[in-house]
Scaffold this active site. Structure first.
Site, PDB file in Angstrom:
ATOM      1  N   ARG B  73       3.275  19.617 -12.071  1.00 50.85           N
ATOM      2  CA  ARG B  73       2.779  20.438 -10.967  1.00 50.85           C
ATOM      3  C   ARG B  73       3.832  20.515  -9.843  1.00 50.85           C
ATOM      4  O   ARG B  73       4.116  21.581  -9.307  1.00 50.85           O
ATOM      5  CB  ARG B  73       1.458  19.843 -10.478  1.00 50.85           C
ATOM      6  N   ASP B  77       6.054  23.885  -8.357  1.00 50.24           N
ATOM      7  CA  ASP B  77       6.245  24.245  -6.947  1.00 50.24           C
ATOM      8  C   ASP B  77       7.725  24.442  -6.631  1.00 50.24           C
ATOM      9  O   ASP B  77       8.120  25.418  -5.977  1.00 50.24           O
ATOM     10  CB  ASP B  77       5.685  23.147  -6.037  1.00 50.24           C
ATOM     11  N   ASP B 136      -2.815 -11.361 -17.024  1.00 51.76           N
ATOM     12  CA  ASP B 136      -3.298 -10.162 -16.330  1.00 51.76           C
ATOM     13  C   ASP B 136      -2.789 -10.207 -14.900  1.00 51.76           C
ATOM     14  O   ASP B 136      -2.102 -11.146 -14.516  1.00 51.76           O
ATOM     15  CB  ASP B 136      -4.836 -10.121 -16.345  1.00 51.76           C
ATOM     16  N   SER B 146      -7.887   0.751  -7.471  1.00 47.38           N
ATOM     17  CA  SER B 146      -6.654   1.395  -6.997  1.00 47.38           C
ATOM     18  C   SER B 146      -6.334   2.613  -7.847  1.00 47.38           C
ATOM     19  O   SER B 146      -6.021   3.685  -7.329  1.00 47.38           O
ATOM     20  CB  SER B 146      -5.473   0.434  -7.089  1.00 47.38           C
ATOM     21  N   THR B 150      -6.394   6.441  -6.373  1.00 45.14           N
ATOM     22  CA  THR B 150      -5.180   7.262  -6.440  1.00 45.14           C
ATOM     23  C   THR B 150      -5.479   8.561  -7.167  1.00 45.14           C
ATOM     24  O   THR B 150      -5.063   9.650  -6.744  1.00 45.14           O
ATOM     25  CB  THR B 150      -4.068   6.510  -7.197  1.00 45.14           C
ATOM     26  N   HIS B 285       9.962   5.363   6.349  1.00 44.21           N
ATOM     27  CA  HIS B 285      11.227   4.838   5.867  1.00 44.21           C
ATOM     28  C   HIS B 285      11.078   3.670   4.919  1.00 44.21           C
ATOM     29  O   HIS B 285      11.680   3.677   3.850  1.00 44.21           O
ATOM     30  CB  HIS B 285      12.262   4.561   6.953  1.00 44.21           C
ATOM     31  N   GLU B 287       8.766   3.381   2.995  1.00 42.90           N
ATOM     32  CA  GLU B 287       8.289   4.052   1.779  1.00 42.90           C
ATOM     33  C   GLU B 287       9.449   4.454   0.866  1.00 42.90           C
ATOM     34  O   GLU B 287       9.364   4.359  -0.354  1.00 42.90           O
ATOM     35  CB  GLU B 287       7.458   5.282   2.151  1.00 42.90           C
ATOM     36  N   SER B 300      18.442  -2.550 -13.273  1.00 40.83           N
ATOM     37  CA  SER B 300      18.973  -3.889 -13.510  1.00 40.83           C
ATOM     38  C   SER B 300      18.614  -4.376 -14.906  1.00 40.83           C
ATOM     39  O   SER B 300      19.448  -4.964 -15.605  1.00 40.83           O
ATOM     40  CB  SER B 300      18.439  -4.871 -12.477  1.00 40.83           C
ATOM     41  N   SER B 316      22.878 -12.362  -5.866  1.00 41.83           N
ATOM     42  CA  SER B 316      23.249 -11.345  -4.873  1.00 41.83           C
ATOM     43  C   SER B 316      22.320 -10.131  -4.976  1.00 41.83           C
ATOM     44  O   SER B 316      21.999  -9.507  -3.964  1.00 41.83           O
ATOM     45  CB  SER B 316      24.714 -10.942  -5.037  1.00 41.83           C
ATOM     46  N   HIS B 420      20.630  15.923   0.594  1.00 41.48           N
ATOM     47  CA  HIS B 420      20.838  14.465   0.680  1.00 41.48           C
ATOM     48  C   HIS B 420      19.668  13.705   0.096  1.00 41.48           C
ATOM     49  O   HIS B 420      19.836  12.846  -0.752  1.00 41.48           O
ATOM     50  CB  HIS B 420      21.072  14.030   2.126  1.00 41.48           C
TER      51      HIS B 420
END
Lengths: 199, 679
Positions: B73, B77, B136, B146, B150, B285, B287, B300, B316, B420
């Site tokens: 969807r 757009d 679990d 949740s 959503t 931000h 987010e 990774s 690191s 960007h």
């Protein structure tokens, strides 16, 4: 985490309750951020009275003191209920939860009265940025207290019908966290909203 | 009081052919799903095994299905915008401004809230419990709530295409434009309520995963033995818990402004609209990092598995993840340097923004050095990873440029910015999630995805990306503002046509993804993953069968090292058959999560259309369900040792048939774990 002293629960259940307590703490932290942002918003907007009533015009010391007394007292009575809980005294738990409920309901009654009085005087949340922020901050706290009141009723039902079982005791502990948390928020509301407004 | 609130027959989209066809596709799509389930006689299975499930693996799969649907969807757009801008030089194009504005608003909203977030929750659900050796998540029932809340938010998004109009205020809904004075109607309310409801769901997901990773690890799985993906989900959960409240407050206060006449952000009576923008980006931000850190986690895992090497610089990478998590709360103002803060404020946030690129740079070097002297096997997830590394660095550089307030003043609200952040989010987030999807698909379903079509999808995506977005950098420097519906400057059009070509190539990438799925399902018997470890993996999720048993691990693994599964293979203790099994306590399936989700969606719809009686009714249903559920102490059942033994026996039978190492035939194969000397 304290649970009922003479209750034997399996290691797995104990872990489960610990997870739930930890999760509930995390929820409280996240809720604390909500309040922190509402406080910040209030502080930004407290001066934006837009020619309408200012804090001095709308806050009444007597009522706020009464609200504070009721809520702080309810925290104490919840503490007594928690002591009765760890002693396994079901009747006392019910009694002190009921007292806590009445004190909390009294707080809400006074708060609704306060809000209704302000709206009747033309100092409702639609009047200015300051009043929007005030009603939202204090109202959000009031909403939390109301949810807490429902939760107390549910827990009284559980204590009455199920007795003090391990899951019930675990839920009561979290209700306690919630209730005391709301008390702390109220103390901050009193110090940040009402006190500077009245001084 | 009117029982339908402000909902009237005029809310249906018969005013425009384009809008009506969008609505028709949505309705037909819904009917097709219902029809397909009926045709295959699958209702019983769907109801009893999926929507009522509290199994984290099934919840994860449902999240990812939702994400893929919403990706389509959101892409439609994007394609519509590219087409409009390619032709709209000195003419109106085919979209009226009001419709074009709805499309860019829904594109951003969908991609962030209903594509990326469910994809992230889905991958976390599918993999994290298995990576930490748990049976679990900590709160399986909350997990189900949740998911369905959503889905309720995403459902409102789809409904907004059919009933009423969507917001024209962009995915950020800045006041005062998003206020009721300038944008009456239901559009912004749709946006507010869907974001509010799904934000609530995400907060619960964050709490759930933080507790899971903190409390449910297998014996020996210390924090510094956690696989990197789990680490990133851990930090993402922290960010969710602390950042989402800001979104909740921003949405709630704008709801009060719009629906109840409050003055938080209005232009008069003491409103302060910049406060919204601060609140929004105080969430917004972090987010960005909530979305991208898990993708870094996927990269990774993938880079280490397919370079056949230990991850370079594990500590690191962990520290960089933590540093990014902390710093992500210190840069939000760079989204609005042009607000007009003092030079000191702007330079603080500009500096912090430049600093946050340092830990990200550390990560890039770690991944490169993991590949260095590794024997790389170029499976599709690895291709996406390499594509990410190259492309993401370019996006990062343009970000450092935008971090300079004087430059930002020039570029603000141009397509340079659009280029960007797409340059960060498409390679950074989407490539990461697609890599994770292809990497972990066998774990979810027991067969591998077709590699040929995966490779084709990768090339279409990456080539399409460059052709679609590089011109936007140029356009931004030529002064082309974002969100332009039509324009009068001839020099802009060629770049927009090139960008349109890029969008077409990305469309081919989307088609390749669809074909890949279909071909893989058809030919699944040739790509079965019998061992549960198709990539010669390193972390514990490869220790379970594919798909994993409901309890994941019959016996909880004992972890002695990082790369726990590799270590077990090296020590020769992988696939050990336990002498006996024990009873396993499992959560019961329940419809309560679904009921709360549906009621949440109805509540949102009712609140949008001011049907307050219905909103209260829906809230009462939610409260009743929670109270009922909170009083139910019998929410678990015991899977007996003999049932477990039956499942495990079948698993060992299958293992006997499986090739010892499915990667051994690959060119560049570097030897199995058993041959590696102890470290």
């Amino acid at each position: 985490m304290t649970t009922v002293a003479d209750m034997t629960i399996s290691h797995r259940d104990a872990e489960r309750y610990e997870e739930k307590d930890f999760g509930f703490w995390l929820y409280l932290m996240s809720d604390a951020v909500i309040f922190a942002l509402l406080f910040a918003t209030y502080l930004i907007m407290v001066g934006n009275a837009a020619g309408g009533p200012t804090p001095k015009d709308v806050f009444e010391l007597d009522r706020v003191v009464a609200e504070t007394a009721l809520l702080l007292l309810s925290s104490t009575t919840f503490g007594i209920a928690a002591v009765a809980l760890s002693a396994g005294e079901r009747g006392k738990v019910l009694l002190w939860l009921a007292v806590t409920f009445l004190l909390g309901a009294g707080f809400i009654y006074l708060e609704i009265g306060e809000f209704a009085g302000m709206i009747a005087e033309g100092a409702g949340p639609q009047r200015s940025g300051f009043l929007s922020a005030f009603f939202t901050l204090v109202g959000t706290h009031g909403l939390h207290v109301s949810v807490g009141l429902c939760w107390i009723l549910v827990m009284m039902g559980q204590v009455y019908f199920k007795g003090i079982t391990a899951p019930v005791a675990s839920r009561l502990m979290r209700l306690g966290l919630f209730w005391h948390f709301l008390d702390i928020i109220w103390v901050v509301i009193f110090s940040v909203v009402y006190l500077p407004g009245l001084l | 009081m009117d029982i339908f609130g402000r909902l009237t027959i005029d809310s249906l989209p018969f005013y425009s052919a384009v809008a009506a066809s969008g609505a028709a596709v949505t309705v037909l799509g819904g009917l097709a799903v219902v029809g397909a389930i009926t045709y295959f006689g699958a209702w019983r299975m769907v109801m009893t095994q999926w929507v009522s499930s509290v199994d984290h693996k099934k919840i994860g799969i449902m999240y990812i299905m939702l994400a893929l649907v919403m990706l389509v969807r959101g892409f439609v757009d994007a394609a519509m915008m590219r087409s409009q801008q390619a032709i709209a030089y000195n003419n109106e194009g085919y979209l009226p401004p009001d419709h074009f504005d709805q499309i860019f608003s829904s594109h951003g909203t969908i991609m962030i809230f209903f594509m990326a977030m469910p994809f992230l929750s889905g991958l976390a659900n599918l993999i994290v419990p298995q990576q930490i050796g748990s049976r679990d998540v900590a709160f399986p029932f909350m997990n189900s709530i949740s998911l369905w809340l959503t889905t309720a938010g995403a459902g409102l998004m789809l409904i907004s295409l059919v009933v009423g109009k969507f917001s024209t205020a962009g995915w950020t809904a800045y006041p005062p434009y998003s206020g009721v004075q300038y944008t009456p109607g239901v559009g912004v309310d749709y946006w507010l309520w869907m974001v509010f409801i799904s934000g609530f769901a995400t907060t619960m997901t964050g709490i759930n995963f933080l507790v899971t990773i903190f409390k449910c690890r297998a014996p020996g799985m210390t924090m510094f033995r956690l696989p990197l993906f789990t680490w990133t989900i851990f930090i993402t959960s922290v960010l969710i818990i602390f950042a989402f409240p800001a979104l909740t407050v921003a949405c709630a206060t704008l709801i009060l402004d719009r629906n109840f006449g409050f003055h938080f952000f209005t232009n008069e009576l003491g409103g302060n609209m910049m406060n919204y923008i601060n609140l929004f980006w105080l969430w917004g931000h972090p987010e960005v990092y909530i979305l991208i850190l898990p993708a870094f986690g996927v990269f990774s895992e993938v880079v280490s598995t397919f370079s056949q090497k230990r991850l370079f610089g594990y500590v690191s990478l962990v520290c960089a993840t933590i540093a990014i998590g902390l710093l992500s709360f210190t840069v939000w103002l760079h989204h609005f340097f042009t607000m007009g803060s003092s030079a000191k404020v702007n330079s603080f946030f500009g500096t912090m923004t430049a600093i946050i690129s340092v830990p990200t740079g550390v990560k890039v070097f770690d991944w490169l050095l993991t590949m260095y002297r590794g024997r790389i096997i170029f499976k599709p997830p690895m291709l996406f990873t390499i594509g990410f590394l190259v492309t993401f660095v370019i996006g990062g550089l343009s970000g450092v440029l935008l971090a300079l307030p004087p430059v930002d003043y020039m570029m603000h609200n141009t397509t340079f910015l659009v280029a960007h952040f797409h340059n960060m989010i498409i390679p950074g987030v989407l490539f990461g999630y697609l890599a994770g999807y292809m990497y972990w698909f066998p774990k979810a379903f027991g067969f591998k995805l077709n590699e040929k079509w995966g490779t084709r999808a990768f090339w279409c995506w990456i080539i399409g990306f460059y052709i679609a977005f590089m011109p936007l950098y140029v356009l931004g420097m030529l002064g082309f503002p974002r969100r332009m519906e039509h324009y009068e400057i001839a020099a802009w059009q060629p770049h927009l046509i090139v960008a349109w070509v890029g969008a077409v190539i990305i469309l081919l990438g989307m088609i390749c993804l669809a074909v890949q799925l279909i071909v893989s399902i058809r030919e699944r018997n040739e790509a079965l993953d019998l061992s549960g470890d198709p990539w010669n993996g390193r972390s514990l999720e490869w220790a379970t069968s594919s798909p994993a048993a409901p309890y994941n691990f019959a016996v909880l693994p004992k972890v002695e090292s990082r790369d726990a599964w590799w270590d077990m293979k090296r020590r020769g203790v992988a696939y050990e058959r336990p002498l006996e099994y024990e009873d396993i306590v499992m959560p019961k399936n329940t419809y309560a999560g679904l009921v709360i989700g549906v009621a949440g969606g109805i509540f949102g719809f009712a609140a949008i259309w001011w049907m307050w009686w219905l909103a209260l009714l829906a809230l009462a249903v939610i409260a009743g369900t929670i109270i009922y559920r909170a009083s139910d102490d019998d929410d678990e059942f015991v899977m007996t040792a003999s049932e477990v033994k039956e499942i495990e026996d079948a698993r060992f039978e299958q293992l006997a048939k499986a090739p010892k190492n499915e990667m051994a035939d690959e060119p560049g194969y570097a030897g199995d774990a058993a041959a590696e000397p102890a470290t």
